[in-house]
Design an enzyme around this catalytic site. Structure first.
Site, PDB file in Angstrom:
ATOM      1  N   HIS A  94      10.285 -15.657   4.887  1.00 18.84           N
ATOM      2  CA  HIS A  94      10.795 -14.652   3.940  1.00 18.84           C
ATOM      3  C   HIS A  94      10.042 -13.339   4.125  1.00 18.84           C
ATOM      4  CE1 HIS A  94       7.462 -14.215   1.033  1.00 18.84           C
ATOM      5  NE2 HIS A  94       7.187 -15.474   1.324  1.00 18.84           N
ATOM      6  N   CYS A  95      10.659 -12.254   3.672  1.00 12.86           N
ATOM      7  CA  CYS A  95       9.989 -10.955   3.570  1.00 12.86           C
ATOM      8  C   CYS A  95      10.165 -10.479   2.137  1.00 12.86           C
ATOM      9  CB  CYS A  95      10.534  -9.962   4.599  1.00 12.86           C
ATOM     10  SG  CYS A  95      12.279  -9.545   4.437  1.00 12.86           S
ATOM     11  N   TRP A  96      10.227  -9.171   1.902  1.00  9.36           N
ATOM     12  CA  TRP A  96      10.304  -8.655   0.536  1.00  9.36           C
ATOM     13  C   TRP A  96      11.685  -8.855  -0.091  1.00  9.36           C
ATOM     14  CZ3 TRP A  96       8.849  -7.890  -4.004  1.00  9.36           C
ATOM     15  CH2 TRP A  96       9.369  -6.905  -4.839  1.00  9.36           C
ATOM     16  N   SER A 102      12.418 -10.270   7.922  1.00  2.64           N
ATOM     17  CA  SER A 102      12.608 -11.719   8.009  1.00  2.64           C
ATOM     18  C   SER A 102      13.792 -12.078   8.897  1.00  2.64           C
ATOM     19  CB  SER A 102      12.799 -12.315   6.617  1.00  2.64           C
ATOM     20  OG  SER A 102      13.888 -11.719   5.947  1.00  2.64           O
ATOM     21  N   TYR A 123      11.101 -12.327  -1.255  1.00  3.71           N
ATOM     22  CA  TYR A 123      10.053 -12.545  -2.268  1.00  3.71           C
ATOM     23  C   TYR A 123      10.463 -11.957  -3.612  1.00  3.71           C
ATOM     24  CZ  TYR A 123       5.382 -12.381  -4.411  1.00  3.71           C
ATOM     25  OH  TYR A 123       4.304 -12.526  -5.261  1.00  3.71           O
TER      26      TYR A 123
END
Length: 346
Positions: A94-96, A102, A123
């Site tokens: 995952h990323c933000w 991602s 996230y």
């Protein structure tokens, strides 16, 4: 097989089996992350800042090309780093916000033979899921008692008796008073505390009793989430009665190894609330190595403060447990019996 987008609930279920890789930059990860996740940053903090400015000033294509310049030479290294953390071919990323970072890395790892699960919404979606989770109704029983009663030890004895517990002070790395940080253990950020707390809650059955220590909203510099704190204030309080001498003995044991300088600084931090006379007595006793006298002086203040806080609750929500023993193990047993009677006769 292309990366599979997963909602937060499914993502976290799979996180119990498979490794999670957080591709946000180090400062984002340090502020808060999914418990157990490995940081695999696609960019450094400085690189992310540079790309963000390019995106705002020159658009997505320019930002993408700059990102490719940075990441391109490191593609093989990312695969090596993932393999250094796990032998699993199934991984989660995952990323933000579930965007380019991602998606790019999950594409690469998919091509390298990994089966990739991608957190839908990133996230940010996870954090929304966490905060909503604190609104879930819980069957809380609050463990109350004056400072030095051994509530944390009793809580752990309840757990050994197969009772469900939430150890807020343990998760906060703080003992919940002006003296709670004298052992110099670093506290998590409030965001990370919330993540860790939610992770602890997820394994509990909300339909069964959950014991939790009576705490104020702030534990050191972290805050109990509003949804959980509201339920704590509305729950029944099981107030234990432990003799003052036993409390003094326990506190002297707990803090006896702490340097007089640190203890003195903790006293000075609350001197306005203690008052001049109590502050003087406590400081002089600490300097003389007479921790029992210092503890008695401090308990005069803490006991009044605790009683004042308890007075804000409805009297019917407080149940006293008078027990002949000061032993945390014996008290835990009596609490289990008392709670069972309350459950049978609500």
């Amino acid at each position: 097989m292309s990366p599979r987008p997963l909602n937060p609930d499914i993502f976290l279920q799979q996180a119990a089996q498979y490794p999670v890789f957080d591709v946000r930059c180090p400062s984002e990860y340090a502020r808060g992350h999914i418990p157990g996740a490995h940081n695999l940053p696609l960019f450094s903090d400085e690189e992310r800042h540079e790309i963000g400015i390019l995106y705002k000033q020159q658009g997505r294509t320019c930002a993408f090309m700059r990102g490719l310049e940075i990441v391109g030479p490191l593609l093989a290294e990312y695969i090596v780093r993932v393999r250094s953390h796990t032998d699993s071919r199934h991984i989660l990323i995952h990323c933000w916000r579930g965007g380019m970072r991602s998606e790019s890395l999950s594409w690469l790892l998919d091509k390298a033979g990994f089966r990739v699960g991608l957190l839908k919404g990133g996230y940010k979606a996870y954090r929304k899921y966490v905060m909503t989770g604190f609104e879930t109704p819980l069957r809380l029983l609050v463990l109350g008692g004056m400072t030095g009663s051994g509530k944390t030890e009793i809580l752990h004895n309840l757990q050994r008796r197969r009772q469900q517990i939430l150890d807020l002070e343990g998760l906060a790395h703080h003992k919940g008073s002006a003296f709670g940080a004298v052992d110099n253990i670093a506290q998590p950020t409030t965001e990370q505390f919330e993540n860790d707390l939610f992770d602890a809650m997820r394994v509990l059955d909300p339909g069964q009793t959950i014991w939790i220590e009576d705490e104020s909203r702030k534990i050191g510099h972290v805050s109990v989430p509003e949804g959980l704190f509201r339920q704590m204030r509305e729950a029944l309080v099981m107030r234990i009665q432990v003799s003052r001498q036993a409390r003094v003995t326990r506190l002297c044991s707990d803090y006896g190894a702490v340097s007089p300088e640190k203890l003195g600084n903790a006293v000075r931090a609350i001197s306005k609330r203690l008052g001049g006379e109590r502050t003087r007595i406590a400081l002089e006793a600490i300097a003389a190595g007479d921790y029992a006298t210092a503890t008695h002086a401090l308990l005069d203040y803490y006991d009044k403060t605790y009683q004042f806080g308890l007075s804000k609750r409805h009297p019917d929500s407080i149940i006293d447990l008078d027990h002949a023993s000061d032993s945390p193990c014996a008290i835990a047993g009596a609490l289990v019996e008392k709670a069972a009677k309350i459950s049978r006769n609500p």
